[in-house]
Design a protein around this motif. Structure first.
Motif, PDB file in Angstrom:
ATOM      1  N   THR A 186     -33.689 -53.956  -1.328  1.00 24.80           N
ATOM      2  CA  THR A 186     -33.934 -53.247  -0.075  1.00 24.80           C
ATOM      3  C   THR A 186     -33.250 -51.887   0.048  1.00 24.80           C
ATOM      4  OG1 THR A 186     -32.117 -54.566   0.878  1.00 24.80           O
ATOM      5  CG2 THR A 186     -34.367 -55.346   1.249  1.00 24.80           C
ATOM      6  N   ALA A 187     -32.522 -51.420  -0.973  1.00 29.89           N
ATOM      7  CA  ALA A 187     -31.916 -50.088  -0.896  1.00 29.89           C
ATOM      8  C   ALA A 187     -32.989 -49.020  -0.814  1.00 29.89           C
ATOM      9  CB  ALA A 187     -31.019 -49.829  -2.103  1.00 29.89           C
ATOM     10  N   GLY A 188     -34.132 -49.272  -1.422  1.00 27.86           N
ATOM     11  CA  GLY A 188     -35.254 -48.345  -1.387  1.00 27.86           C
ATOM     12  C   GLY A 188     -36.448 -48.958  -2.076  1.00 27.86           C
ATOM     13  N   ARG A 223     -28.783 -43.711  -1.053  1.00 26.72           N
ATOM     14  CA  ARG A 223     -27.995 -43.915   0.160  1.00 26.72           C
ATOM     15  C   ARG A 223     -26.726 -44.740  -0.098  1.00 26.72           C
ATOM     16  NH1 ARG A 223     -31.738 -44.592   5.569  1.00 26.72           N
ATOM     17  NH2 ARG A 223     -32.606 -42.485   5.530  1.00 26.72           N
ATOM     18  N   LEU A 233     -33.087 -51.214  -6.136  1.00 26.37           N
ATOM     19  CA  LEU A 233     -34.373 -50.585  -5.850  1.00 26.37           C
ATOM     20  C   LEU A 233     -35.499 -51.544  -6.223  1.00 26.37           C
ATOM     21  CD1 LEU A 233     -33.938 -46.932  -7.182  1.00 26.37           C
ATOM     22  CD2 LEU A 233     -34.040 -47.654  -4.798  1.00 26.37           C
ATOM     23  N   ASN A 267     -37.134 -46.047   2.614  1.00 27.30           N
ATOM     24  CA  ASN A 267     -35.830 -46.676   2.848  1.00 27.30           C
ATOM     25  C   ASN A 267     -35.537 -46.679   4.340  1.00 27.30           C
ATOM     26  OD1 ASN A 267     -35.057 -44.000   3.304  1.00 27.30           O
ATOM     27  ND2 ASN A 267     -34.195 -43.759   1.259  1.00 27.30           N
TER      28      ASN A 267
END
Length: 716
Positions: free
Chosen positions: A135-137, A86, A92, A124
């Motif tokens: 926190t991106a995924g 994203r 990650l 996510n």
């Protein structure tokens, strides 16, 4: 291949009856179900990939882990084993059996092996409060276990690029104990992406060794002890760019270090990467209370070694750095859930992580005068940096079933980050609302406040004063700020729909928007292939994802298309990495695309199996990836200079199509022979991942050309 959904199911604890007749398999299955109630993805967007889905894709479980992730929506391919979710930089978080895996030195070694994956989810969007630090995924991996496998396999995989890859896996259970192990050795001539648009790279051999072990001991039907460990040892040659030209040292009688103009073929750079980690976890279910406590440690290192004196100096402007980084980390994690009747589930927990880095750099340079002409040398400058950092997080949240069709998951977490150069904290509220008007429809909307500390191992020391008066002197003369934590607001809304007239078909759409202060990014600066972090003052990311999947009667189909825009403005830290004042001045007054921004990303696949579960079965599969290209410099010029606009353009759009077939022959009992053939990049498409220009991009890399691979495995 997989399914995407806004996780809206309400989790409740599993009541495990104390009995001695339950098998190890049954008890482990019940405990796995109980563990899934401790951590939740309610309101977030999750994309599930099973072990069978992995086998339905190009090269199956012999693919690298990042290739598996590329089949999920919104995941863009980058060079050196990187992926971007994203429109984010790395950011990650990997979890194995719901235990946080501390990050390693960022590099191109793929230490995780798809062979030990039973299932994985990419989570996510607006994440619940238990997820912090990265926190991106969330890559949530559930591993195979001895109790469920109770057997094993041996395999040989090989083909193009001198590839040879033997591997094995074995699992068994004895009484209350369950044990699983897998390992592999990989040798090939495409360890890193080719910097040339040719079929076969030069000086690109790699040797990689991996082992993963899992042990589980059932103390009683309500509790167990888990021990996991892994090691990977990877040796890489740095491929040679045959179009590279040496830079003569100015102001000397002999313009080349060795006295004569060198050839690019004389370059002999290498990088070694090692990763070791261990986890001990205790899980317990006591009525309405479920919890898991774990301790983990990790050692990770990356050592970049340039060519012998002369070659790298000539091709890198009189600079050659032996860069060795070692990261040691360890921590504790506790997660718990408590069910309050039929409508509320409380969840809370904490995590602590300590990190220390030993970064030693030995740089060979020349003394130069004010005009930049060499005056003496070569000389070596030793710069050591040994930073430490502590990360702590505490969270509490409530999953409240307001109505039978409406669920609210709300809470907050408090994070603290301290290092040798920084001390920050933040209270981060999170809230997700999930509405299921009917069983086939799930709508969700959420908001999350994020706090993302920089990876300690990539924070540059900023020791530029030591290179004054040398060929490594920085042209940047402005301020120099330390890298700080990113703070962001994240909004997400989406819907998932099972199409009742077509059983097995699921459609989804999800949109997101993020604003950030101290937007984190990273890149490769200089000749070393080890990342360095920096901040933009502001960041913004927005996008939308469309997904479709179908799984019925032996047919498995999926299609994902994502649109994303990721931008940053203002050079906020480690400004010397930008190289000059003009670039920094432009970024301070203009929004630019982040180097990893890819506007359109697509992944598609289909697999069909005949005669399953007959004595023999045949599976054919095809998949494809598409991207509009990552960023590069240009077009236009920075005012007052002849420089191209930073990240002002993109490399060309690309696609790859892969085909394969697998034949399974069932022997006695559980034994089978499986023969498989894979053709990668069937059309032999030549495409660039990186052009060598852009913020934090130090070399060109091309995607893999056509390759033919085969494997034979024996399962027992």
């Amino acid at each position: 291949m997989a399914s995407i959904a806004a996780s809206g199911q309400t989790s409740t604890s599993t009541n495990l009856a104390a009995t001695n007749v339950l098998s190890t398999v049954t008890v482990e299955s019940q405990l796995n179900q109980t563990r899934s109630s401790i951590l939740t993805s309610v309101g977030a967007t999750s994309y599930a990939i099973s072990s069978e889905s992995i086998l339905n894709s190009s090269q199956g479980d012999n693919a690298s882990f990042n290739q598996v992730l590329l089949r999920a929506p919104g995941v863009a391919e980058d060079s050196l084993g990187q992926v971007h979710v994203r429109g984010e930089h790395a950011n990650l978080q990997y979890r194995i059996n719901d235990v946080l895996l501390p990050e390693g030195i960022t590099g191109f070694g793929q230490e995780l092996d798809p062979r030990f994956v039973k299932s994985l989810e990419l989570i996510n969007g607006s994440l619940p409060a238990e997820y912090g630090f990265r926190t991106a995924g969330i890559v949530d991996i559930q591993t195979k276990s001895g109790a469920s496998l109770n057997g094993g396999s041996v395999e040989v995989f090989g083909g193009s690029y001198d590839t040879i890859r033997p591997s094995f896996e074995f699992g068994t259970n004895i009484g209350k104990s369950s044990f699983f192990i897998n390992g592999s050795y990989d040798h090939n001539n495409l360890g890193i992406e080719n910097p040339n648009p040719t079929s076969v790279p030069i000086h690109d051999y790699t040797d990689q060794y991996k082992i993963f072990m899992f042990y589980s001991y059932i103390i009683d039907p309500t509790s167990r002890l888990i021990v996991m460990g892994s090691l990977s040892y990877n040796q890489f040659q740095i491929p040679i760019n045959t179009s590279a030209t040496p830079t003569p040292q100015p102001g000397t009688g002999t313009p080349w270090v060795g006295g004569a103009e060198p050839s690019a073929l004389s370059l002999n750079d290498d990088q070694n990467e090692q990763n070791y980690y261990g986890v001990v976890a205790y899980q317990k279910s006591a009525g309405n209370l479920n919890y898991q406590a774990s301790a983990y440690f990790r050692n990770s290192s990356a050592h970049y070694v340039p060519s012998a004196l002369g070659s790298t100096l000539d091709f890198n402007g009189g600079v050659a750095t032996d860069d060795n980084r070692i990261l040691d980390s360890g921590g504790l994690q506790l997660d718990a859930s408590y069910t309050l009747g039929d409508y509320n589930t409380l969840r809370g927990g904490l995590a602590y992580l300590h990190e220390s880095v030993k970064a030693d750099a030995l740089t060979t340079v020349f003394d130069v005068d004010g005009a930049g002409d060499e005056t003496s040398g070569p000389i070596t400058i030793n710069q050591d940096n040994h930073p430490h950092a502590d990360l702590g997080g505490l969270y509490l949240q409530d999953e409240w079933k307001i109505l039978p069709q409406l669920t609210l998951n709300a809470g907050a977490r408090f994070d603290v980050y301290t290092s040798d150069t920084d001390a920050e904290n933040q209270l981060s509220p999170r809230a997700n609302l999930v509405y299921k008007p009917e069983e086939s429809t799930t709508l969700h909307v959420g908001y999350s406040r994020y706090f993302t500390p920089p990876p300690l191992e990539t924070v540059p020391a900023g020791n530029i004063a030591g290179f004054a008066g040398t060929s490594a002197a920085s042209a940047y003369t402005g301020p120099l700020n330390t890298v700080r934590a990113e703070r962001a607001n994240y909004y997400d809304i989406g819907v998932s729909q099972k199409v009742d007239p077509v059983p097995g078909l699921t459609l989804g759409v999800d949109a997101y928007y993020k604003t950030a202060q101290e937007q984190l990014d990273d890149g490769f600066f200089g000749e070393s292939l080890i990342l360095s972090s920096f901040n933009y003052e502001r960041g913004r990311v927005r996008g939308v994802e469309f997904t479709a999947s179908y799984d019925k009667n032996g047919m498995d189909l999926y299609a994902n298309v994502a649109y994303s825009v990721a931008q940053g403005e203002g050079a906020a830290s480690a400004q010397y990495l930008w190289g000059d004042n003009a670039t920094e001045n432009y970024v301070n007054h203009n929004w630019i695309g982040l180097d990893h921004d890819q506007r359109v990303t697509g992944s598609f696949g289909a697999a069909y199996t005949w005669n399953e579960p007959g004595r023999w079965s045949t599976k054919v599969f095809v998949d494809a990836l598409y991207g509009t290209g990552l960023r590069q410099d240009g077009p236009g010029f920075i005012p007052g200079t002849t420089d191209l606009t930073p990240n002002g353009s993109t490399v060309g759009a690309y696609y790859t199509v892969n085909l394969g077939v697998a034949e399974r022959f069932r022997l006695a009992k559980k034994q089978s022979l499986v023969a498989r053939l894979d053709v990668v990049n069937v059309t032999d498409n030549t495409y660039e991942l990186r052009s060598g220009t852009g913020v934090g991009v130090n070399a060109a890399q091309y995607g893999e050309r056509r390759g033919l691979f085969g494997s034979l495995s024996y399962e027992f």
